[in-house]
Scaffold this active site. Structure first.
Site, PDB file in Angstrom:
ATOM      1  N   CYS A   2     -18.028  -5.134  -6.738  1.00 64.25           N
ATOM      2  CA  CYS A   2     -18.661  -6.363  -7.229  1.00 64.25           C
ATOM      3  C   CYS A   2     -17.721  -7.565  -7.148  1.00 64.25           C
ATOM      4  O   CYS A   2     -16.565  -7.497  -7.538  1.00 64.25           O
ATOM      5  CB  CYS A   2     -19.135  -6.211  -8.669  1.00 64.25           C
ATOM      6  SG  CYS A   2     -20.422  -5.012  -8.872  1.00 64.25           S
ATOM      7  N   ARG A  27     -13.842  -5.624  -0.998  1.00 66.25           N
ATOM      8  CA  ARG A  27     -13.865  -4.970  -2.303  1.00 66.25           C
ATOM      9  C   ARG A  27     -14.891  -3.843  -2.339  1.00 66.25           C
ATOM     10  O   ARG A  27     -14.855  -3.002  -3.239  1.00 66.25           O
ATOM     11  CB  ARG A  27     -14.187  -5.988  -3.393  1.00 66.25           C
ATOM     12  CG  ARG A  27     -13.101  -7.024  -3.595  1.00 66.25           C
ATOM     13  CD  ARG A  27     -13.512  -8.044  -4.615  1.00 66.25           C
ATOM     14  NE  ARG A  27     -13.738  -7.441  -5.908  1.00 66.25           N
ATOM     15  CZ  ARG A  27     -12.811  -7.297  -6.847  1.00 66.25           C
ATOM     16  NH1 ARG A  27     -11.598  -7.741  -6.620  1.00 66.25           N
ATOM     17  NH2 ARG A  27     -13.085  -6.746  -7.990  1.00 66.25           N
ATOM     18  N   TRP A  74     -22.009  -3.720  -6.244  1.00 72.34           N
ATOM     19  CA  TRP A  74     -21.791  -2.283  -6.017  1.00 72.34           C
ATOM     20  C   TRP A  74     -22.668  -1.588  -7.046  1.00 72.34           C
ATOM     21  O   TRP A  74     -22.443  -1.718  -8.252  1.00 72.34           O
ATOM     22  CB  TRP A  74     -20.313  -1.968  -6.224  1.00 72.34           C
ATOM     23  CG  TRP A  74     -19.964  -0.522  -6.212  1.00 72.34           C
ATOM     24  CD1 TRP A  74     -20.161   0.398  -7.212  1.00 72.34           C
ATOM     25  CD2 TRP A  74     -19.331   0.196  -5.155  1.00 72.34           C
ATOM     26  NE1 TRP A  74     -19.697   1.622  -6.837  1.00 72.34           N
ATOM     27  CE2 TRP A  74     -19.180   1.542  -5.592  1.00 72.34           C
ATOM     28  CE3 TRP A  74     -18.880  -0.151  -3.881  1.00 72.34           C
ATOM     29  CZ2 TRP A  74     -18.593   2.515  -4.796  1.00 72.34           C
ATOM     30  CZ3 TRP A  74     -18.292   0.827  -3.103  1.00 72.34           C
ATOM     31  CH2 TRP A  74     -18.163   2.146  -3.546  1.00 72.34           C
ATOM     32  N   ASN A 100     -20.002  -8.998 -13.135  1.00 75.67           N
ATOM     33  CA  ASN A 100     -19.204  -7.818 -12.791  1.00 75.67           C
ATOM     34  C   ASN A 100     -18.939  -7.061 -14.088  1.00 75.67           C
ATOM     35  O   ASN A 100     -18.690  -7.693 -15.110  1.00 75.67           O
ATOM     36  CB  ASN A 100     -17.851  -8.214 -12.209  1.00 75.67           C
ATOM     37  CG  ASN A 100     -17.959  -8.823 -10.829  1.00 75.67           C
ATOM     38  OD1 ASN A 100     -19.031  -8.829 -10.238  1.00 75.67           O
ATOM     39  ND2 ASN A 100     -16.855  -9.346 -10.333  1.00 75.67           N
ATOM     40  N   GLY A 101     -18.920  -5.763 -14.025  1.00 73.21           N
ATOM     41  CA  GLY A 101     -18.660  -4.975 -15.235  1.00 73.21           C
ATOM     42  C   GLY A 101     -19.895  -4.192 -15.624  1.00 73.21           C
ATOM     43  O   GLY A 101     -20.851  -4.085 -14.845  1.00 73.21           O
ATOM     44  N   GLU A 481      -0.967  12.293   0.368  1.00 73.46           N
ATOM     45  CA  GLU A 481      -1.247  10.915   0.747  1.00 73.46           C
ATOM     46  C   GLU A 481      -1.710  10.842   2.214  1.00 73.46           C
ATOM     47  O   GLU A 481      -2.616  10.090   2.558  1.00 73.46           O
ATOM     48  CB  GLU A 481       0.002  10.046   0.509  1.00 73.46           C
ATOM     49  CG  GLU A 481      -0.030   8.653   1.089  1.00 73.46           C
ATOM     50  CD  GLU A 481      -1.244   7.814   0.663  1.00 73.46           C
ATOM     51  OE1 GLU A 481      -1.933   8.167  -0.302  1.00 73.46           O
ATOM     52  OE2 GLU A 481      -1.513   6.804   1.337  1.00 73.46           O
ATOM     53  N   LYS A 485      -5.317   9.291   3.316  1.00 74.10           N
ATOM     54  CA  LYS A 485      -5.478   8.172   4.247  1.00 74.10           C
ATOM     55  C   LYS A 485      -6.383   8.581   5.398  1.00 74.10           C
ATOM     56  O   LYS A 485      -7.239   7.834   5.834  1.00 74.10           O
ATOM     57  CB  LYS A 485      -4.089   7.758   4.751  1.00 74.10           C
ATOM     58  CG  LYS A 485      -3.950   6.325   5.093  1.00 74.10           C
ATOM     59  CD  LYS A 485      -3.307   5.491   4.015  1.00 74.10           C
ATOM     60  CE  LYS A 485      -4.090   5.474   2.730  1.00 74.10           C
ATOM     61  NZ  LYS A 485      -3.402   4.891   1.620  1.00 74.10           N
ATOM     62  N   GLU A 488     -10.074   8.958   4.218  1.00 72.91           N
ATOM     63  CA  GLU A 488     -10.657   7.674   3.802  1.00 72.91           C
ATOM     64  C   GLU A 488     -11.243   6.895   4.971  1.00 72.91           C
ATOM     65  O   GLU A 488     -12.324   6.335   4.855  1.00 72.91           O
ATOM     66  CB  GLU A 488      -9.529   6.811   3.212  1.00 72.91           C
ATOM     67  CG  GLU A 488      -9.630   6.513   1.771  1.00 72.91           C
ATOM     68  CD  GLU A 488      -8.533   5.574   1.299  1.00 72.91           C
ATOM     69  OE1 GLU A 488      -8.858   4.691   0.523  1.00 72.91           O
ATOM     70  OE2 GLU A 488      -7.351   5.718   1.695  1.00 72.91           O
ATOM     71  N   HIS A 504      -1.649  32.229   0.743  1.00 76.95           N
ATOM     72  CA  HIS A 504      -2.448  32.706  -0.399  1.00 76.95           C
ATOM     73  C   HIS A 504      -3.923  32.350  -0.261  1.00 76.95           C
ATOM     74  O   HIS A 504      -4.662  32.398  -1.235  1.00 76.95           O
ATOM     75  CB  HIS A 504      -1.877  32.147  -1.703  1.00 76.95           C
ATOM     76  CG  HIS A 504      -0.490  32.619  -1.991  1.00 76.95           C
ATOM     77  ND1 HIS A 504      -0.184  33.930  -2.275  1.00 76.95           N
ATOM     78  CD2 HIS A 504       0.698  31.956  -1.978  1.00 76.95           C
ATOM     79  CE1 HIS A 504       1.117  34.059  -2.457  1.00 76.95           C
ATOM     80  NE2 HIS A 504       1.680  32.872  -2.277  1.00 76.95           N
ATOM     81  N   LYS A 602     -12.260  -1.486  -2.615  1.00 77.57           N
ATOM     82  CA  LYS A 602     -10.829  -1.744  -2.758  1.00 77.57           C
ATOM     83  C   LYS A 602     -10.390  -1.597  -4.208  1.00 77.57           C
ATOM     84  O   LYS A 602      -9.361  -0.996  -4.487  1.00 77.57           O
ATOM     85  CB  LYS A 602     -10.507  -3.158  -2.238  1.00 77.57           C
ATOM     86  CG  LYS A 602      -9.036  -3.524  -2.330  1.00 77.57           C
ATOM     87  CD  LYS A 602      -8.179  -2.646  -1.442  1.00 77.57           C
ATOM     88  CE  LYS A 602      -6.707  -2.971  -1.510  1.00 77.57           C
ATOM     89  NZ  LYS A 602      -5.882  -1.847  -0.986  1.00 77.57           N
TER      90      LYS A 602
HETATM   91  C1  AGP Z   1      -5.834   4.061  -1.267  1.00 76.90           C
HETATM   92  O1  AGP Z   1      -5.779   4.082   0.111  1.00 76.90           O
HETATM   93  C2  AGP Z   1      -7.172   4.163  -1.834  1.00 76.90           C
HETATM   94  N1  AGP Z   1      -8.034   3.144  -1.362  1.00 76.90           N
HETATM   95  C3  AGP Z   1      -7.325   4.447  -3.321  1.00 76.90           C
HETATM   96  O2  AGP Z   1      -7.021   5.801  -3.513  1.00 76.90           O
HETATM   97  C4  AGP Z   1      -6.496   3.595  -4.290  1.00 76.90           C
HETATM   98  O3  AGP Z   1      -5.132   3.888  -4.147  1.00 76.90           O
HETATM   99  C5  AGP Z   1      -6.968   3.852  -5.720  1.00 76.90           C
HETATM  100  O4  AGP Z   1      -8.324   3.522  -5.841  1.00 76.90           O
HETATM  101  C6  AGP Z   1      -6.169   3.109  -6.754  1.00 76.90           C
HETATM  102  O5  AGP Z   1      -6.237   1.726  -6.583  1.00 76.90           O
HETATM  103  P1  AGP Z   1      -5.232   0.778  -7.312  1.00 76.90           P
HETATM  104  O6  AGP Z   1      -3.885   1.020  -6.734  1.00 76.90           O
HETATM  105  O7  AGP Z   1      -5.726  -0.613  -7.036  1.00 76.90           O
HETATM  106  O8  AGP Z   1      -5.277   1.113  -8.775  1.00 76.90           O
END
Ligand code: AGP
Length: 607
Positions: A2, A27, A74, A100-101, A481, A485, A488, A504, A602
């Protein structure tokens, strides 16, 4: 998630609102809308499920008004459709609201309004606000908004227009950011700086519980009881070009390549070479308080959680303080025990992630001390914590975090150094780490320089429906990580595992169709890791190995990626960088919208 924009001034509002909304697309959103208000022409609204460009195409020719508000939604209450998109209006089409919220008592308010004969057009929580403002008997728009908010429970950043008050927008904040931008005979408002910087860098951030009236000639801020808060705007010292992708085909590409410069920024002024320690004034703790810490608990979500695991290793290795990381989204729900001698660390790029913010609030409510590793200055988490380390990554627009994540790691290294040096970390080891940190930006650049070689590997990985990312101890959060990535932005199933755990269970899945990306640094576990590589190869599993030059992989068939050597404790971040590039090029090969991956936002501002 949002986004809000608003404008009052001498220009037509609609094109400015559309431009602002397009700056908020990263976002994450599923529908968009705008409302404009002319001095005489009344309120006009356009909204739809779809992209901002669809909204722009759908605007009627005569959509004029020199005041307006806009929104990217959103979906939370009700599906993503045209009716549920914001702005929401009252029955007479006099009031428009973007929000928003989440309004927690929306269901009760909807019932109350329906019982009073109000027809609710949408499934949303926000619509009740439009009706409540319209039904208020206060004389001013400010009074009507305060009146409406007095029965609202929940979080909001919101902007309201009313046909009887065409010269103004009233905005309010409670838990969801709102920033006022000051122009020349015009004023802007947005939930994110990215939507403002094209027009102005003179801004004022509202605080929770604050409202503001915005007209073409200025703004005034106040509390619900009417007292003025005298908030002044400040000129931001930012490079506006950082908010543009420039020559790059995507923000993620630009942001990956910015990592060496961003890493230099987070280190600047924070290394005390004489005493071999970190210099983190923002922690707001003296040496005695720092020494009194018995445990560190790190909280973050997604990539911030995985880098938190890397941070926990750094803290245990360098400062010898028991440390662990936990998903902030889970923490609050297990009624955590908050200890006075534990240092809690909240990690967040946006500083807005609701799960992390709520975890911080829970800890502080129970009397715990929390510091933040946050990128966005003045964000909700940054304001909530007792102290912290700003990451200075610059704006990160792409959903996939790269440069902020790297600076989170470096932030943890600085913290570990400072905590270590008031304990048993020797000055020699402190200086060794400082030398290592100083080398990092150049070494990150070296890894990125191999982009085309990595792209060739990524193109092959993109063919696989399913992949493993494996690592051990320091290498395991790197694998997590890397998998994060990859999934995602490539939408491939990428699963992270401890290399030691393969036998295992998951070894059953290894086949020529399932590649494994293995993290094999030159450390005390290298031989064991190489043993596992042979087990994978023996089952026909294709291998990509991220390692150091000189590590003898024992002839195992693989594609090899060598990263530069640094101090072992700092290995994780150099091992992570090539995984970003692999994910990026796999997604590019598959033709995905890299900056706006499906279903993701985001900043995740809902639970
Ligand atoms: C990272 O690539 C992701 N988009 C996601 O996991 C992100 O790190 C997570 O949502 C936390 O966001 P923030 O760092 O803004 O709190």
């Amino acid at each position: 998630m949002c986004g809000i924009v608003g404008y009052v001034g001498t220009q037509q509002a609609a094109p400015l609102l559309i431009e602002g909304l397009s700056r908020l697309e990263h976002r994450g959103y599923d529908s968009a809308g705008v409302a404009v208000l002319g001095q005489t022409a009344g309120l006009k609204v356009a909204k739809l499920a779809g992209r901002v460009r669809d909204l722009d195409d759908s605007l009627p020719k005569r959509f004029s008004g020199r005041a307006g508000i806009g929104h990217t939604r959103w979906a939370t209450h009700g599906p993503a459709n045209d009716v549920n998109a914001h702005p929401h209006i009252d029955g007479k089409g006099q009031v428009a609201v973007v929000h928003n919220g989440i309004i927690d008592n929306a269901a009760a308010l909807r019932t109350r309004l329906t019982d009073d004969g109000v027809d609710l057009a949408s499934d949303t929580d926000t619509e009740v606000l439009a009706h409540l403002v319209a039904r208020s008997e206060e004389d001013t728009l400010e009074g009507k908004v305060v009146d409406a908010l007095s029965v609202i429970e929940g979080t909001y950043g919101l902007a309201v227009m009313h046909a009887d008050f065409p010269d103004r927008i009233v905005v309010a904040r409670n838990g969801s950011p709102l920033i006022i931008g000051v122009g020349d005979k015009e004023m802007h408002v947005a939930s994110d700086l990215a939507a403002l910087v094209r027009y102005t860098t003179t801004v004022a951030h509202l605080d929770d519980g604050e409202l503001a009236t915005i007209t073409a000639s200025g703004f005034t801020t106040f509390r619900p009881d009417g007292t003025a808060t005298q908030r002044a705007a400040t000129l931001l010292d930012i490079d506006v070009s950082e908010y543009d992708a420039g020559e790059h085909e995507s923000y993620m590409h630009k942001e990956m390549l910015e990592q060496p410069a961003a890493a230099e920024r987070v280190l600047r002024g924070r290394l005390d070479e004489r005493f071999g320690t970190g210099h983190l004034g923002g922690l707001n703790m003296d040496a005695r308080e720092t020494r009194a810490i018995r445990r560190v608990k790190i909280l973050g979500c997604g990539s911030a959680y995985y880098v938190g695991q890397m941070g926990a290793s750094l803290l245990e290795e360098l400062a010898r303080i028991p440390a662990d990381a936990e998903a902030a989204s889970e923490f609050r729900y297990r009624n955590p025990i908050i200890e006075p001698d534990t240092l809690y660390v909240a990690v967040s790029q946006s500083g807005e992630t609701l799960d992390t913010l709520l975890a911080v609030q829970e800890i502080r409510r129970k009397g715990g001390r929390v510091i933040g590793l946050v990128n966005v200055v003045g964000s909700a988490i940054a304001r909530e914590v007792d102290g912290g380390i700003y990451l200075h990554s610059g704006p990160e627009v792409a959903v996939a975090s790269t440069k902020a994540l790297t600076n989170m790691f470096i932030g943890f290294a600085l913290l570990a150094l400072q905590l270590g040096r008031v304990r048993d970390l020797s000055i020699a080891d402190g200086k060794r780490l400082i030398a290592g940190l100083t080398r990092l930006p150049g070494q990150i650049e070296e890894v990125l320089a191999a982009e085309q070689d990595l792209a060739a590997i990524a193109r092959d990985l993109a063919d696989a429906e399913s992949l493993f990312f494996v690592g051990r101890v320091r290498g395991f959060p790197v694998a997590r990580e890397g998998a994060q990535k990859f999934k995602e932005i490539s939408y491939r199933h990428a699963e992270a595992y401890q290399t030691s755990e393969l036998k295992h269970g998951p070894l059953a899945l290894i086949s020529p169709e399932v590649p494994t990306v293995a993290i094999v640094p030159d450390d005390e576990l290298a031989d064991r890791n190489i043993g596992a590589l042979h087990e994978i190869a023996a089952r026909g599993g294709p291998l990509v190995v991220v390692t150091h030059a000189g590590v003898d992989l024992g002839g195992v068939p693989c594609r090899r990626i060598d990263v530069p050597r640094n101090e072992r404790e700092l290995d994780p971040i150099l091992l992570t960088i090539p995984l970003q590039v692999l994910a990026y090029h796999a997604a590019l090969t598959l033709g995905h919208d890299i900056d706006k991956p499906r279903n993701l936002a985001k900043s995740v501002t809902v639970e």
